[in-house]
Scaffold this motif. Structure first.
Motif, mmCIF file in Angstrom:
data_model
loop_
_atom_site.group_PDB
_atom_site.id
_atom_site.type_symbol
_atom_site.label_atom_id
_atom_site.label_comp_id
_atom_site.label_asym_id
_atom_site.label_seq_id
_atom_site.Cartn_x
_atom_site.Cartn_y
_atom_site.Cartn_z
ATOM 1 N N GLY A 29 -5.541 7.501 5.444
ATOM 2 C CA GLY A 29 -4.765 6.708 4.499
ATOM 3 C C GLY A 29 -3.302 7.097 4.495
ATOM 4 N N VAL A 30 -3.030 8.414 4.512
ATOM 5 C CA VAL A 30 -1.640 8.883 4.544
ATOM 6 C C VAL A 30 -0.953 8.389 5.816
ATOM 7 N N THR A 31 -1.681 8.393 6.929
ATOM 8 C CA THR A 31 -1.119 7.924 8.201
ATOM 9 C C THR A 31 -0.609 6.496 8.089
ATOM 10 N N ILE A 32 -1.382 5.637 7.440
ATOM 11 C CA ILE A 32 -1.007 4.217 7.338
ATOM 12 C C ILE A 32 0.172 4.020 6.397
ATOM 13 N N TYR A 33 0.060 4.547 5.177
ATOM 14 C CA TYR A 33 1.050 4.220 4.149
ATOM 15 C C TYR A 33 2.327 5.033 4.277
ATOM 16 N N ALA A 34 2.267 6.174 4.986
ATOM 17 C CA ALA A 34 3.492 6.940 5.217
ATOM 18 C C ALA A 34 4.438 6.188 6.139
ATOM 19 N N VAL A 35 3.895 5.277 6.947
ATOM 20 C CA VAL A 35 4.744 4.455 7.819
ATOM 21 C C VAL A 35 5.676 3.584 6.982
ATOM 22 N N ILE A 36 5.175 3.123 5.837
ATOM 23 C CA ILE A 36 5.977 2.255 4.961
ATOM 24 C C ILE A 36 7.085 3.063 4.291
ATOM 25 N N GLY A 37 6.787 4.321 4.001
ATOM 26 C CA GLY A 37 7.758 5.208 3.366
ATOM 27 C C GLY A 37 7.076 6.489 2.934
ATOM 28 N N GLY A 38 7.779 7.617 3.065
ATOM 29 C CA GLY A 38 7.172 8.899 2.719
ATOM 30 C C GLY A 38 6.674 8.955 1.297
ATOM 31 N N GLN A 39 7.333 8.234 0.386
ATOM 32 C CA GLN A 39 6.926 8.266 -1.020
ATOM 33 C C GLN A 39 5.593 7.571 -1.265
ATOM 34 N N TYR A 40 5.093 6.861 -0.245
ATOM 35 C CA TYR A 40 3.820 6.156 -0.403
ATOM 36 C C TYR A 40 2.640 6.934 0.171
ATOM 37 N N ALA A 74 -11.015 6.393 12.330
ATOM 38 C CA ALA A 74 -9.815 6.460 13.169
ATOM 39 C C ALA A 74 -9.368 5.099 13.697
ATOM 40 N N PRO A 75 -10.292 4.244 14.189
ATOM 41 C CA PRO A 75 -9.815 2.930 14.656
ATOM 42 C C PRO A 75 -9.084 2.143 13.573
ATOM 43 N N ALA A 76 -9.586 2.207 12.331
ATOM 44 C CA ALA A 76 -8.919 1.495 11.238
ATOM 45 C C ALA A 76 -7.521 2.061 11.009
ATOM 46 N N ALA A 77 -7.402 3.407 11.029
ATOM 47 C CA ALA A 77 -6.102 4.038 10.816
ATOM 48 C C ALA A 77 -5.121 3.646 11.912
ATOM 49 N N ALA A 78 -5.599 3.647 13.157
ATOM 50 C CA ALA A 78 -4.712 3.344 14.282
ATOM 51 C C ALA A 78 -4.230 1.900 14.234
ATOM 52 N N VAL A 79 -5.165 0.956 14.031
ATOM 53 C CA VAL A 79 -4.792 -0.467 14.026
ATOM 54 C C VAL A 79 -3.864 -0.783 12.855
ATOM 55 N N LEU A 80 -4.191 -0.303 11.665
ATOM 56 C CA LEU A 80 -3.394 -0.638 10.477
ATOM 57 C C LEU A 80 -2.040 0.060 10.477
ATOM 58 N N SER A 81 -1.968 1.308 10.989
ATOM 59 C CA SER A 81 -0.666 1.969 11.050
ATOM 60 C C SER A 81 0.230 1.291 12.084
ATOM 61 N N ALA A 82 -0.349 0.848 13.209
ATOM 62 C CA ALA A 82 0.430 0.103 14.207
ATOM 63 C C ALA A 82 0.911 -1.218 13.617
ATOM 64 N N PHE A 83 0.028 -1.870 12.865
ATOM 65 C CA PHE A 83 0.388 -3.132 12.210
ATOM 66 C C PHE A 83 1.536 -2.909 11.223
ATOM 67 N N ALA A 84 1.415 -1.862 10.394
ATOM 68 C CA ALA A 84 2.463 -1.586 9.404
ATOM 69 C C ALA A 84 3.783 -1.257 10.090
ATOM 70 N N LEU A 85 3.738 -0.459 11.166
ATOM 71 C CA LEU A 85 4.957 -0.078 11.883
ATOM 72 C C LEU A 85 5.651 -1.306 12.461
ATOM 73 N N GLN A 86 4.868 -2.260 12.964
ATOM 74 C CA GLN A 86 5.431 -3.487 13.548
ATOM 75 C C GLN A 86 6.246 -4.262 12.522
ATOM 76 N N TYR A 87 5.735 -4.372 11.290
ATOM 77 C CA TYR A 87 6.419 -5.179 10.290
ATOM 78 C C TYR A 87 7.465 -4.390 9.511
ATOM 79 N N VAL A 88 7.339 -3.064 9.493
ATOM 80 C CA VAL A 88 8.414 -2.248 8.914
ATOM 81 C C VAL A 88 9.673 -2.409 9.751
ATOM 82 N N SER A 89 9.487 -2.430 11.079
ATOM 83 C CA SER A 89 10.639 -2.590 11.976
ATOM 84 C C SER A 89 11.295 -3.959 11.816
ATOM 85 N N GLN A 90 10.569 -4.921 11.214
ATOM 86 C CA GLN A 90 11.116 -6.260 10.970
ATOM 87 C C GLN A 90 11.630 -6.408 9.536
#
Length: 731
Positions: A29-40, A74-90
């Motif tokens: 969970g931390v892996t996914i939401y930390a991509v959005i921001g450390g405070q999350y 792990a697959p859920a963490a990898a897919v969702l963190s990649a998804f979040a990173l893609q849209y954070v960059s946008q």
């Protein structure tokens, strides 16, 4: 309905499984939401905990497999963190990303339920191994790459390669805690076998963190960048606001926005389904049980839907927690429910404790998990040419996952696996065995004149035993192999007993072969057409539909290979015999068994025999009938059949004029063990054992001669049978 007969085992199994699943889920969970921001990060930890509770309880209640533990993976963490990173960059805002993550998880759960309802469960588990291996390797490498900057203490969102260019930004505190955690994670199983390694590593990592606080007191400050932070309250995240806010944002999404989420959701659903079913297969082998794949997907999808609605992570059946549950005594679905309930209890009781978990310790745990997901054994595939292409698929999927996206990697893997399969099918020969007509023989016992014709002219036909798939990739291969025979043979026999599939291209090639043979007054002969292919189709019906078996077409269809060979032999014998002549009715002295006997002896034997006439298709005798009698064929054909327990019969031989049958019943004085049917209008001599015994007392020498001739013919038949068995075995 949940079983409670083994409550104690299920309780301890579920509790132990929760201790394994919870730290990993928090890390995911931390892996996914930390991509959005450390405070999350704290919200990510909470999402992991809620995922353990929701997926664990709901999947078990909805009928998941006994002993299976479901949790964020792990697959859920990898897919969702990649998804979040893609849209954070946008430059997507946090509120919108939260709702997008929820919708992806919600849709993936819906897809899993749909997979189960339409019966895809039994297909998903047959996903090509190289694709699964490559994807898991890619997920492992992605997790390592995503966690490395966190391990080094760099700000959230730092790219893997960039992290090595800003060495002055590395935080020694974070590196030290992460290193200690990794070492313990690697060796804890060997030192403390009772306690799961992830629990030991987490506690030792926290201990190292607080010891370092003696050197750097800033580590003791609440909500500092090195820890997860409070899960709620004034210093943490307002969970209620986050929960309601997601649903407020949900109504702002347009259909175009949701359509962008369909493919990531479908990918996530497929991966979670594969991960679950793979765990179920291992569990089945260890417990001698059998899971229902479709029911399991419905249960897992339901759990992921509920988890998404309450803000949790999606998950799957997890191997580590399931094995711990099994070894601790878990025996039913109740252990999965207990695992989820205990996760809620741990959250309520240990909320402040979770806030002080070092993020670098979680990063260290995930780096080890990612390393273990890499299929290191795949490098052995490079040793042989046959498996090198499988390694290429694994490597391609892994590289695509790292350089493009995890979502693209699944598509690349499936396309490559399909291409590899087609190449393998094209490279494999569809001809199982080829027999020239000069070597092939039917089971009919021929006269010497007929045998001579077949020895000289038998090369006018060929037998091809086919196997595998006849499709656009192999049809031309078959046509090429037949080129020479099509120029010189009149009869081509194709045995299709081992054929698995036939497509329209292959059927069209068969039409061409038939037409080429027809130009030379020849025939295409098909036999043993499967009435139920693996696809469920009837091959003869399919050939009718595509026009191959037209009325009066120069093509023959037989149920048995021997019948097909016999038909071709008869055509050749008729074509090359010295003239049209019918069978003369044999008298006793014409039979080989009585060659050289004196006229007086033959006259006495003639008084023992009984003449019989049998119409074509009539049964001469059936298994279990008679009590010691031998039949001599004066004219006609007799088919000898061996009945089987399944109600079918095996064609042993076809006997013609100047042959005999029923000899074993005659020699032993017992009922017949075969069935015999007249293949044409047939006239017979019948000699009973009782009558022969009377004759033997008066003519011992003649009786001996008869038995000697009988034994010689039986020995020759046995030799021929042995040759057939050797040929069949060698094939």
């Amino acid at each position: 309905m949940l079983k409670t007969a083994n409550f104690s085992g299920d309780f301890w199994g579920g509790t132990a499984a929760m201790l394994v699943a919870l730290p990993s889920a928090i890390a995911f969970g931390v892996t996914i939401y930390a991509v959005i921001g450390g405070q999350y990060s704290a919200y990510g930890a909470l999402a992991g905990i809620l995922g353990v509770a929701a997926v664990g309880i709901v999947a078990a209640m909805m009928g998941g497999a006994d002993r299976l533990i479901s949790a964020p993976s792990a697959p859920a963490a990898a897919v969702l963190s990649a998804f979040a990173l893609q849209y954070v960059s946008q430059d997507f805002g946090p509120d919108l990303l939260f709702v997008m993550l929820m919708v992806v998880a919600l849709l993936s759960g819906g897809f899993q339920v749909l997979f189960g309802l339409i019966g895809l469960g039994r297909l998903i588990k047959y996903m090509p191994f190289p694709v699964v291996s490559g994807y898991l390797t890619g997920v492992g490498l992605y997790i390592i790459a995503a966690q490395s900057p966190i391990f080094l203490g760099l700000p959230q969102g730092t790219h893997f390669w960039h992290s090595f260019q800003i060495i002055n930004g590395w935080q020694w505190q974070s590196i030290a805690v992460g290193t200690v955690t990794i070492i313990v994670m690697l060796y804890a199983d060997k030192m403390f076998r009772i306690i799961p390694a992830v629990i030991t590593a987490l506690f030792v990592g926290m201990a190292a963190y607080f010891l370092l606080g003696l050197v750097d007191p800033s580590l003791y400050q609440p909500n500092n960048p090195f820890v997860v932070g409070e899960l709620g309250g004034s210093g943490g995240i307002d969970y209620l606001q986050m929960f309601t806010g997601r649903f407020e944002e949900l109504f702002l999404l347009q259909w175009d926005d949701i359509s962008l989420l369909l493919f990531p959701a479908l990918t996530l659903a497929a991966l979670l389904s594969i991960d679950t079913l793979k765990t179920c297969i291992v569990l089945d082998s260890m417990t001698h049980s059998y899971h229902n794949s479709n029911k399991e997907l419905i249960a897992q999808g339901s759990g992921n839907i509920v988890s998404a609605l309450i803000g949790g992570m999606p998950g799957s059946g997890t191997m580590g927690a399931t094995m711990v549950n099994l070894s601790a005594g878990g025996n039913s679905r109740l252990s999965g429910v207990i695992e989820g309930v205990m996760a809620v209890g741990a959250f309520v009781a240990l909320g402040s404790f979770i806030a002080w978990i070092p993020v670098s310790a979680l990063a260290g745990i995930l780096i080890v998990i990612g390393f273990r997901m890499i299929d290191r054994h795949s490098f052995k595939l490079l040793k042989t040419r046959q498996t090198a292409l499988d390694f290429f698929i694994i490597a391609s999927v892994a590289v695509t996952a790292l350089t493009v996206s995890l979502i693209a990697a699944s598509g690349v893997g499936l396309v490559l696996a399909i291409v590899l399969y087609i190449f393998q099918q094209i490279g494999a020969s569809v001809v199982y065995r080829h027999i020239d007509g000069s070597e092939a023989r039917s089971r009919i016992i021929r006269s010497r004149e007929e045998e001579t014709i077949l020895v000289e002219k038998g090369g006018n036909f060929s037998v091809y035993e086919l196997h595998g798939s006849l499709f656009f990739g192999t049809a031309n291969q078959l046509y090429t192999m037949l080129q020479d025979d099509l120029q010189h043979k009149k009869y081509i026999i194709m045995d299709m007993k081992r054929v698995q599939t036939v497509d329209l291209t292959a059927a069209h090639i068969l039409l061409q072969i038939k037409d080429i043979l027809h130009e030379r007054d020849g025939y295409l002969i098909l036999c043993r057409l499967p009435h139920k292919l693996p696809t469920g189709d009837d091959l003869e019906s399919y050939f009718n539909q595509v026009g191959l078996l037209k009325h009066l077409s120069p093509i023959k269809v037989f149920n048995d290979l021997d019948d097909a060979i016999e038909w071709a032999e008869n055509k050749i014998i008729k074509e090359f015999s010295l003239g049209e002549k019918g069978e003369n009715l044999l008298e006793l002295h014409d039979f080989d068994l009585f060659k050289g006997r004196r006229d007086e002896t033959l006259e006495e034997i003639n008084g023992l025999v009984e003449s019989r006439f049998v119409k074509k298709g009539d049964v001469i005798y059936s298994e279990g009938e008679g009590n010691g009698e031998i039949f001599l064929i004066r004219r006609g054909l007799v088919r000898v059949m061996l009945p089987t327990p399944g109600g079918k019969s095996i064609h042993l031989s076809t006997l013609g004029q100047n042959n005999f049958f029923g000899e074993f019943s005659f020699l032993e004085g017992v009922p017949h063990y075969t069935d015999t049917i007249a293949g044409s209008d047939t006239e017979l001599y019948c000699i009973t054992r009782e009558a022969f015994d009377v004759f033997k007392k008066l003519h011992k020498k003649a009786a001996y001669g008869f038995m000697h001739a009988l034994a010689a013919v039986l020995a020759e038949r046995l030799r021929l049978t042995r040759s057939e068995l050797v040929a069949e075995y060698d094939a």
